[in-house]
Write an enzyme that holds these catalytic residues in place. Structure first.
Site, PDB file in Angstrom:
ATOM      1  N   GLY A 172     -11.543 -36.674 -38.660  1.00 30.20           N
ATOM      2  CA  GLY A 172     -12.448 -38.044 -39.375  1.00 30.20           C
ATOM      3  C   GLY A 172     -13.165 -37.196 -40.328  1.00 30.20           C
ATOM      4  N   LYS A 204     -20.346 -37.780 -35.045  1.00 35.21           N
ATOM      5  CA  LYS A 204     -21.201 -38.274 -36.621  1.00 35.21           C
ATOM      6  C   LYS A 204     -21.732 -37.877 -37.404  1.00 35.21           C
ATOM      7  CE  LYS A 204     -20.909 -42.026 -39.690  1.00 35.21           C
ATOM      8  NZ  LYS A 204     -20.408 -43.881 -40.083  1.00 35.21           N
ATOM      9  N   ASP A 246     -18.433 -54.024 -44.451  1.00 36.98           N
ATOM     10  CA  ASP A 246     -17.452 -52.251 -44.643  1.00 36.98           C
ATOM     11  C   ASP A 246     -15.669 -53.342 -43.804  1.00 36.98           C
ATOM     12  OD1 ASP A 246     -16.686 -50.955 -46.031  1.00 36.98           O
ATOM     13  OD2 ASP A 246     -17.891 -49.429 -44.976  1.00 36.98           O
ATOM     14  N   GLY A 264     -19.894 -38.968 -43.549  1.00 38.43           N
ATOM     15  CA  GLY A 264     -20.183 -37.585 -43.098  1.00 38.43           C
ATOM     16  C   GLY A 264     -18.626 -37.430 -42.616  1.00 38.43           C
ATOM     17  N   THR A 265     -19.088 -36.541 -41.438  1.00 33.02           N
ATOM     18  CA  THR A 265     -17.645 -36.522 -40.791  1.00 33.02           C
ATOM     19  C   THR A 265     -17.967 -36.342 -39.553  1.00 33.02           C
ATOM     20  OG1 THR A 265     -17.723 -33.945 -42.434  1.00 33.02           O
ATOM     21  CG2 THR A 265     -16.443 -33.964 -41.034  1.00 33.02           C
ATOM     22  N   VAL A 266     -16.647 -37.008 -39.054  1.00 32.17           N
ATOM     23  CA  VAL A 266     -16.379 -36.487 -37.462  1.00 32.17           C
ATOM     24  C   VAL A 266     -15.474 -36.150 -36.657  1.00 32.17           C
ATOM     25  CG1 VAL A 266     -16.318 -39.078 -35.857  1.00 32.17           C
ATOM     26  CG2 VAL A 266     -16.252 -38.958 -38.456  1.00 32.17           C
TER      27      VAL A 266
END
Ligand SMILES: Nc1ncnc2c1ncn2[C@@H]1O[C@H](COP(=O)(O)OP(=O)(O)OP(=O)(O)O)[C@@H](O)[C@H]1O
Length: 423
Positions: free
Chosen positions: A140, A161, A259, A145-147
């Site tokens: 993701g 994450k 969110d 950030g990037t997962v």
């Protein structure tokens, strides 16, 4: 937010409405920027139809009149750095876990921040688990950030994450610590479970339970070529309602997620849903006159009253949940820029159809209508309309939403499997 599969190859996402990404943003500036970002719609009026339309009217945003305090911060108690490995309770609303010493990044000095941040994980451990953040294990990509998918030495699958390294954006760092603080406080079957975190050598990592079946948006987009059937959509709505009810009511101190959106709802293989991404979460202000300096959320899901007044309240999550309910019925994204103007703001379009007696026309075209679905759709829109009320006082609590959804599910099941057939 772009995301990939739980497996080795990144998953592609279709974009049927041609809507592209919904921008996640925080409004920290003057109110005019808030109005630019707000959703436009029909005018105000006195009728029922007009009353709900006003959920979508452009906002005359104004600067908060009261002097602004900084964003609300809990009065942190100093602490241990906890790695939360507790088991899930499995009960409907989960169990309260009392973490006595909350860790407070806001109260640490910068030299503290250079220290490894977790009692549980070391960087080499996580590098090994993620094959040194292999692009093949990327599952993701979000704004913060990037997962990555990872596997710990004991075989446990985790999602890691990795916060964006952006030296110019101190908010990124704040989101990272925010997410940890919230994750440490909570435990519920329908919330991603926290394993630990690590801050070391410029890396900020959060390690949570790996959820194998992608996010809700992907399922509504039929990324796997499989339609998410209606009964499962109803179950997802109930799971999410339970998760938010827990956050608002049963956690140590009420937490506002801020969110709630389909890409933050992750699915297990049995389609049980878990709410993820606590980067924007906040402890509910104890003072109702509290004014935030930053409005955070994602376009299309954002409570217009919060956007206008900067006053944060649990009911902002209820508004986003209303948008999510419409998304579950229609399969569409909250904003679909490529559609005609009437259909562009999905919640406005769908609830107008509902009020006009044509709710079923809005059903996701991948689903086949029947009596049970027709009735459930009507009731889900009735609830969505309440959640989307322009002012918070007219919105139900999340607990009430859960109760209503239970009764919708009961009626749905009775119509799908008539009682006589069960005897
Ligand atoms: N625990 C997890 N298990 C499996 N996949 C996950 C997990 N957490 C996140 N993902 C995947 O990564 C995606 C991005 O998640 P993330 O929480 O990073 O969003 P984000 O950075 O906050 O994005 P945005 O800024 O758009 O909200 C999710 O939509 C999901 O597909």
């Amino acid at each position: 937010m772009r995301s990939g599969s739980g497996g080795a190859s990144p998953r592609r996402r279709s974009d049927p409405g041609g809507s592209g990404e919904l921008s996640r943003f925080s409004v920290a500036t003057t109110a005019s920027s808030a109005s630019e970002r707000s959703v436009s719609g029909a005018g105000r009026g006195a009728s029922f139809l007009d009353a709900f339309r006003s959920c979508f009217v452009p906002l005359e945003a104004r600067s908060p009149e009261t002097s602004m305090s900084d964003d609300f911060h809990p009065s942190h108690q100093l602490s241990q750095s906890v790695s939360s490995q507790g088991s899930n309770s499995g009960s409907t609303f989960g169990s309260k876990r009392s973490i006595k010493g909350m860790y407070s990044p806001m109260h640490r000095n910068s030299s503290d921040r250079e220290m490894p941040g977790s009692t549980k994980f070391s960087l080499p451990q996580i590098q090994k688990a993620t094959k040194n953040f292999s692009p093949n294990l990327k599952i993701g990509q979000g704004g913060s950030g990037t997962v990555y998918k990872g596997q710990l030495a004991d075989g446990t699958l985790v999602a890691v994450k990795r916060a964006k390294k952006n030296v110019y954006d101190k908010h990124m760092g704040r989101e990272f610590w925010n997410e940890i603080e919230t994750l440490q406080r909570i435990e519920h079957l329908n919330l991603v479970r926290f394993h630990g975190y690590l801050e070391f050598g410029g890396e900020q990592l959060i390690i949570v339970e790996y959820i194998p079946n992608g996010n809700l948006r992907e399922h509504l987009d039929c990324v796997n070529g499989k339609v998410l059937e209606f009964s499962l959509r109803l179950e997802v709505a109930i799971d999410v309602a339970h998760a938010i009810t827990y956050l608002h009511t049963y956690s140590d101190h009420p937490v506002i997620h801020r969110d709630i959106k389909s890409s933050n709802i992750l699915l297990m293989n049995n389609y049980r849903a878990k709410v993820a991404d606590f980067g924007f979460a906040k402890l509910a202000p104890t003072d109702s006159s509290h004014i935030s300096t930053q409005v955070k959320g994602t376009a299309g899901y954002l409570d217009p009253e919060y956007l206008r007044t900067y006053q944060l309240n649990e009911k902002s999550d209820v508004y986003s949940f209303g948008v999510l309910l419409v998304e579950l019925v229609t399969g569409r994204r909250p904003i679909e820029p490529k559609r005609s103007i009437i259909e562009r703001v999905t919640a406005k379009w769908a609830t107008e159809k509902f009020v006009g007696g044509n709710a079923i026309q809005t059903l996701d075209s991948n689903l086949e209508a029947n009596d049970a679905i027709n009735l459930a759709v009507e009731k889900m829109y009735e609830l969505a309309l309440q959640c989307l009320a322009p002012t918070k006082r007219n919105r139900p609590s999340m607990r009430r939403c859960a109760e209503i959804l239970w009764s919708i599910r009961k009626d749905y099941r009775e119509l799908v499997v008539p009682t006589s057939a069960m005897n």
